[in-house]
Write a protein that holds these residues in place. Structure first.
Motif, PDB file in Angstrom:
ATOM      1  N   ARG A 185       0.860  -1.209   0.047  1.00  9.55           N
ATOM      2  CA  ARG A 185       0.074   0.151   0.049  1.00  9.55           C
ATOM      3  C   ARG A 185       0.948   1.228   0.198  1.00  9.55           C
ATOM      4  O   ARG A 185       1.873   1.045   1.015  1.00  9.55           O
ATOM      5  CB  ARG A 185      -1.061   0.008   1.205  1.00  9.55           C
ATOM      6  CG  ARG A 185      -1.841  -1.260   1.365  1.00  9.55           C
ATOM      7  CD  ARG A 185      -2.994  -1.001   0.267  1.00  9.55           C
ATOM      8  NE  ARG A 185      -3.780  -2.398   0.461  1.00  9.55           N
ATOM      9  CZ  ARG A 185      -3.535  -3.519  -0.038  1.00  9.55           C
ATOM     10  NH1 ARG A 185      -2.571  -3.803  -0.871  1.00  9.55           N
ATOM     11  NH2 ARG A 185      -4.542  -4.397  -0.049  1.00  9.55           N
ATOM     12  N   ILE A 202       0.943   5.505   0.088  1.00  7.97           N
ATOM     13  CA  ILE A 202       0.192   6.632   0.254  1.00  7.97           C
ATOM     14  C   ILE A 202       1.116   7.872   0.047  1.00  7.97           C
ATOM     15  O   ILE A 202       2.322   7.831   0.581  1.00  7.97           O
ATOM     16  CB  ILE A 202      -0.353   6.989   1.886  1.00  7.97           C
ATOM     17  CG1 ILE A 202      -1.211   5.721   2.493  1.00  7.97           C
ATOM     18  CG2 ILE A 202      -0.890   8.144   2.407  1.00  7.97           C
ATOM     19  CD1 ILE A 202      -0.615   4.291   2.511  1.00  7.97           C
ATOM     20  N   ALA A 234       3.689   0.791   2.976  1.00  3.95           N
ATOM     21  CA  ALA A 234       3.210  -0.145   4.047  1.00  3.95           C
ATOM     22  C   ALA A 234       2.498  -1.440   3.230  1.00  3.95           C
ATOM     23  O   ALA A 234       2.626  -1.689   2.216  1.00  3.95           O
ATOM     24  CB  ALA A 234       1.805   0.414   4.912  1.00  3.95           C
ATOM     25  N   LYS A 236      -0.625  -4.503   3.945  1.00  7.84           N
ATOM     26  CA  LYS A 236      -1.661  -5.395   4.535  1.00  7.84           C
ATOM     27  C   LYS A 236      -0.985  -6.576   5.019  1.00  7.84           C
ATOM     28  O   LYS A 236      -0.601  -7.451   4.423  1.00  7.84           O
ATOM     29  CB  LYS A 236      -2.799  -5.711   3.529  1.00  7.84           C
ATOM     30  CG  LYS A 236      -4.037  -5.968   4.070  1.00  7.84           C
ATOM     31  CD  LYS A 236      -5.202  -5.871   2.940  1.00  7.84           C
ATOM     32  CE  LYS A 236      -6.424  -6.405   3.705  1.00  7.84           C
ATOM     33  NZ  LYS A 236      -6.654  -7.673   3.981  1.00  7.84           N
ATOM     34  N   ALA A 264       1.471   6.913  11.297  1.00  8.13           N
ATOM     35  CA  ALA A 264       0.053   6.104  11.379  1.00  8.13           C
ATOM     36  C   ALA A 264      -0.892   6.949  11.436  1.00  8.13           C
ATOM     37  O   ALA A 264      -1.851   6.999  10.525  1.00  8.13           O
ATOM     38  CB  ALA A 264      -0.013   5.164  12.280  1.00  8.13           C
ATOM     39  N   ILE A 319      -1.413   9.347   8.265  1.00  9.74           N
ATOM     40  CA  ILE A 319      -1.901   9.043   6.851  1.00  9.74           C
ATOM     41  C   ILE A 319      -3.128   7.862   7.061  1.00  9.74           C
ATOM     42  O   ILE A 319      -3.833   7.554   6.264  1.00  9.74           O
ATOM     43  CB  ILE A 319      -0.916   7.907   6.252  1.00  9.74           C
ATOM     44  CG1 ILE A 319      -0.472   6.858   7.133  1.00  9.74           C
ATOM     45  CG2 ILE A 319       0.344   9.034   5.843  1.00  9.74           C
ATOM     46  CD1 ILE A 319       0.194   5.636   6.212  1.00  9.74           C
ATOM     47  N   LEU A 328      -3.427   5.320   8.850  1.00 12.95           N
ATOM     48  CA  LEU A 328      -3.397   3.813   8.728  1.00 12.95           C
ATOM     49  C   LEU A 328      -4.278   3.091   9.434  1.00 12.95           C
ATOM     50  O   LEU A 328      -4.497   3.128  10.407  1.00 12.95           O
ATOM     51  CB  LEU A 328      -1.802   3.406   9.482  1.00 12.95           C
ATOM     52  CG  LEU A 328      -1.256   2.139   8.759  1.00 12.95           C
ATOM     53  CD1 LEU A 328      -0.909   1.989   7.587  1.00 12.95           C
ATOM     54  CD2 LEU A 328      -0.096   1.604   9.874  1.00 12.95           C
ATOM     55  N   HIS A 363      -2.277  -3.305   9.073  1.00 14.38           N
ATOM     56  CA  HIS A 363      -1.209  -2.896   8.488  1.00 14.38           C
ATOM     57  C   HIS A 363       0.174  -2.524   8.916  1.00 14.38           C
ATOM     58  O   HIS A 363       0.268  -2.021  10.134  1.00 14.38           O
ATOM     59  CB  HIS A 363      -1.622  -1.675   7.584  1.00 14.38           C
ATOM     60  CG  HIS A 363      -2.764  -1.773   6.329  1.00 14.38           C
ATOM     61  ND1 HIS A 363      -4.288  -2.105   7.060  1.00 14.38           N
ATOM     62  CD2 HIS A 363      -3.055  -1.860   5.134  1.00 14.38           C
ATOM     63  CE1 HIS A 363      -4.882  -2.410   5.825  1.00 14.38           C
ATOM     64  NE2 HIS A 363      -4.048  -2.077   4.907  1.00 14.38           N
ATOM     65  N   THR A 364       1.229  -2.752   8.450  1.00 11.07           N
ATOM     66  CA  THR A 364       2.514  -2.412   8.758  1.00 11.07           C
ATOM     67  C   THR A 364       3.183  -1.408   8.123  1.00 11.07           C
ATOM     68  O   THR A 364       3.304  -1.512   6.769  1.00 11.07           O
ATOM     69  CB  THR A 364       3.406  -3.652   8.877  1.00 11.07           C
ATOM     70  OG1 THR A 364       2.619  -4.537   9.649  1.00 11.07           O
ATOM     71  CG2 THR A 364       4.866  -3.305   9.267  1.00 11.07           C
ATOM     72  N   LEU A 365       3.916  -0.293   8.870  1.00 14.76           N
ATOM     73  CA  LEU A 365       4.463   0.597   8.039  1.00 14.76           C
ATOM     74  C   LEU A 365       6.091   0.127   7.914  1.00 14.76           C
ATOM     75  O   LEU A 365       6.524  -0.545   8.671  1.00 14.76           O
ATOM     76  CB  LEU A 365       4.673   1.727   8.934  1.00 14.76           C
ATOM     77  CG  LEU A 365       3.316   2.804   9.161  1.00 14.76           C
ATOM     78  CD1 LEU A 365       3.556   3.697  10.393  1.00 14.76           C
ATOM     79  CD2 LEU A 365       2.933   3.279   7.943  1.00 14.76           C
TER      80      LEU A 365
END
Length: 197
Positions: free
Chosen positions: A58, A60, A94, A96, A146, A149, A151, A155-157
């Motif tokens: 993902r 952003i 990031a 999912k 997080a 955006i 988040l 989800h993991t950054l």
């Protein structure tokens, strides 16, 4: 910078020139990026390989001058906001964390980070092909980013990527100027073994 002037960037084995030519500058010009350029970068990332085609990555993104850009920049730590704030584009990368498997169950996606790394590399190589440079950073405040955006849970950054036109070394803070050059890589014998460790 010519790779002929940096012996540590000369490959030991034949590879396409795009690989040793790619590096991560910190100096950017004030050139703005267009949304069409951003879409080309994201389109390249879209075609990255993905386990079971789950495509967990993902992105952003925000262009310099937008409030969202400022919020992402302000989540960076150390000296990162100083130089990354001059880029034309900031992209949060990031992934999912979970997927629906073939049996219809929600399970952890153990390859999410691996696949997302492939997507980031695709973006980086597309930037290079477009005459731009990119620099991924792990120096950020996770909670602040997080929030900036929005988040979602699950989800993991991974990183924030600065993208833009490369600027002169002299435009960087003095403490970064000496580091503004391509670095080398470990030899293949240090990173790969035939058959087993």
């Amino acid at each position: 910078m010519s790779l002929d002037l940096t012996p540590d960037r000369n490959p030991d084995h034949p590879v396409a020139p795009q690989f040793p030519a790619r590096w991560s500058p910190r100096s950017f010009t004030d050139r703005a990026l267009t949304e069409a350029e951003v879409m080309s970068l994201l389109e390249a990332a879209r075609w990255a390989p993905s386990a079971s085609n789950h495509q967990p990555w993902r992105f952003i993104w925000a262009l310099r001058g937008e409030a969202e850009f400022d919020a992402i920049r302000d989540s960076l730590t150390g000296i990162n906001p100083v130089w990354a704030g001059k880029a034309g584009l900031l992209v949060v990368v990031a992934s999912k964390d979970r997927v629906t498997n073939r049996e219809g169950a929600e399970v952890a996606n153990r390859t999410a980070g691996f696949d997302t790394g492939a997507a980031w590399m695709s973006l980086a190589l597309q930037a290079q092909a477009m005459g731009l440079v990119s620099h991924a950073m792990g120096g950020f405040d996770g909670a602040k980013l997080a929030a900036a955006i929005g988040l979602p849970e699950g989800h993991t950054l991974h990183c924030v990527v600065a993208v833009g036109a490369q600027g002169p070394v002299a435009d960087l803070p003095e403490e970064l100027q000496a580091r503004e050059k391509p670095n080398g890589r470990k030899p293949v014998v240090e990173i790969a073994r035939h058959g087993r460790f």
